[in-house]
Write a protein that holds these residues in place. Structure first.
Motif, mmCIF file in Angstrom:
data_model
loop_
_atom_site.group_PDB
_atom_site.id
_atom_site.type_symbol
_atom_site.label_atom_id
_atom_site.label_comp_id
_atom_site.label_asym_id
_atom_site.label_seq_id
_atom_site.Cartn_x
_atom_site.Cartn_y
_atom_site.Cartn_z
ATOM 1 N N ASP A 275 0.817 -1.212 0.000
ATOM 2 C CA ASP A 275 0.000 0.000 0.000
ATOM 3 C C ASP A 275 0.854 1.267 0.000
ATOM 4 O O ASP A 275 0.545 2.243 0.668
ATOM 5 N N GLY A 276 1.959 1.216 -0.747
ATOM 6 C CA GLY A 276 2.805 2.390 -0.906
ATOM 7 C C GLY A 276 3.732 2.689 0.256
ATOM 8 O O GLY A 276 4.415 3.700 0.252
ATOM 9 N N GLN A 277 3.770 1.823 1.264
ATOM 10 C CA GLN A 277 4.654 2.035 2.404
ATOM 11 C C GLN A 277 5.559 0.827 2.598
ATOM 12 O O GLN A 277 5.132 -0.315 2.417
ATOM 13 N N MET A 278 6.804 1.110 2.970
ATOM 14 C CA MET A 278 7.734 0.033 3.263
ATOM 15 C C MET A 278 7.380 -0.537 4.629
ATOM 16 O O MET A 278 7.238 0.195 5.602
ATOM 17 N N ARG A 279 7.181 -1.851 4.679
ATOM 18 C CA ARG A 279 6.824 -2.547 5.914
ATOM 19 C C ARG A 279 7.828 -3.661 6.173
ATOM 20 O O ARG A 279 8.370 -4.254 5.246
ATOM 21 N N VAL A 280 8.042 -3.957 7.453
ATOM 22 C CA VAL A 280 8.859 -5.090 7.852
ATOM 23 C C VAL A 280 7.917 -6.252 8.154
ATOM 24 O O VAL A 280 6.860 -6.065 8.753
ATOM 25 N N LEU A 281 8.295 -7.448 7.701
ATOM 26 C CA LEU A 281 7.535 -8.671 7.954
ATOM 27 C C LEU A 281 8.472 -9.700 8.571
ATOM 28 O O LEU A 281 9.661 -9.753 8.222
ATOM 29 N N CYS A 282 7.932 -10.531 9.472
ATOM 30 C CA CYS A 282 8.730 -11.581 10.096
ATOM 31 C C CYS A 282 7.812 -12.693 10.574
ATOM 32 O O CYS A 282 6.806 -12.426 11.232
ATOM 33 N N LEU A 283 8.148 -13.916 10.236
ATOM 34 C CA LEU A 283 7.385 -15.058 10.729
ATOM 35 C C LEU A 283 8.007 -15.518 12.043
ATOM 36 O O LEU A 283 8.861 -16.403 12.077
ATOM 37 N N THR A 284 7.590 -14.874 13.129
ATOM 38 C CA THR A 284 8.036 -15.247 14.462
ATOM 39 C C THR A 284 7.432 -16.584 14.840
ATOM 40 O O THR A 284 6.572 -17.124 14.131
ATOM 41 N N GLY B 125 -7.050 -6.140 1.118
ATOM 42 C CA GLY B 125 -7.352 -4.893 0.432
ATOM 43 C C GLY B 125 -6.139 -4.063 0.054
ATOM 44 O O GLY B 125 -6.273 -2.991 -0.532
ATOM 45 N N MET B 126 -4.945 -4.546 0.364
ATOM 46 C CA MET B 126 -3.723 -3.792 0.070
ATOM 47 C C MET B 126 -3.339 -3.911 -1.401
ATOM 48 O O MET B 126 -3.665 -4.896 -2.063
ATOM 49 N N ALA B 127 -2.634 -2.903 -1.862
ATOM 50 C CA ALA B 127 -2.103 -2.895 -3.230
ATOM 51 C C ALA B 127 -0.596 -3.129 -3.170
ATOM 52 O O ALA B 127 0.083 -2.646 -2.268
#
Length: 114
Positions: A17-26, A81-83
């Motif tokens: 959605d136009g923003q840099m996000r951090v993801l992690c499978l804890t 719903g994210m792009a």
């Protein structure tokens, strides 16, 4: 300045959605996915993902769990719903990168060392 991913902790960065996000499978995020996919072990989860046959719902769950694992407060409905750049291919790339960061190049969960 946005958050930066720490690859040593299994984190990745992705534009959602136009923003840099951090993801992690804890561990908690992996437990969430074990329940969602009705598997009884991390090995079962890795086998499910290595089949190469992921549905759109699977991508939503994986990315949603990764976002929540990194402290982002998004529901699976929010993720749906994210792009993402490149649409479905972009979502698939993010999920694949996240799974690779978690399970490694062989696609198998790391075994505990004695």
């Amino acid at each position: 300045m946005g958050a930066r991913a720490n690859r040593h902790r299994g984190e990745i960065e992705a534009h959602l959605d136009g923003q840099m996000r951090v993801l992690c499978l804890t561990l908690g995020a992996l437990a969430e996915l074990e329940t969602a996919f009705a598997v009884d072990s991390l090995t079962g989860l890795a086998e499910r993902f290595s089949s190469g046959r992921l549905r759109a719902d699977d991508l939503i769950r994986i990315i949603g769990a990764g976002l929540r694992g990194a402290g982002n407060l998004f529901s699976d409905e929010d993720v749906a719903g994210m792009a993402v750049a490149d649409g479905l291919a972009g979502f698939a790339r993010i999920a694949a990168e996240l799974l690779h960061a978690t399970f490694g190049p062989g696609g198998e969960a790391a075994s505990p060392r004695p």
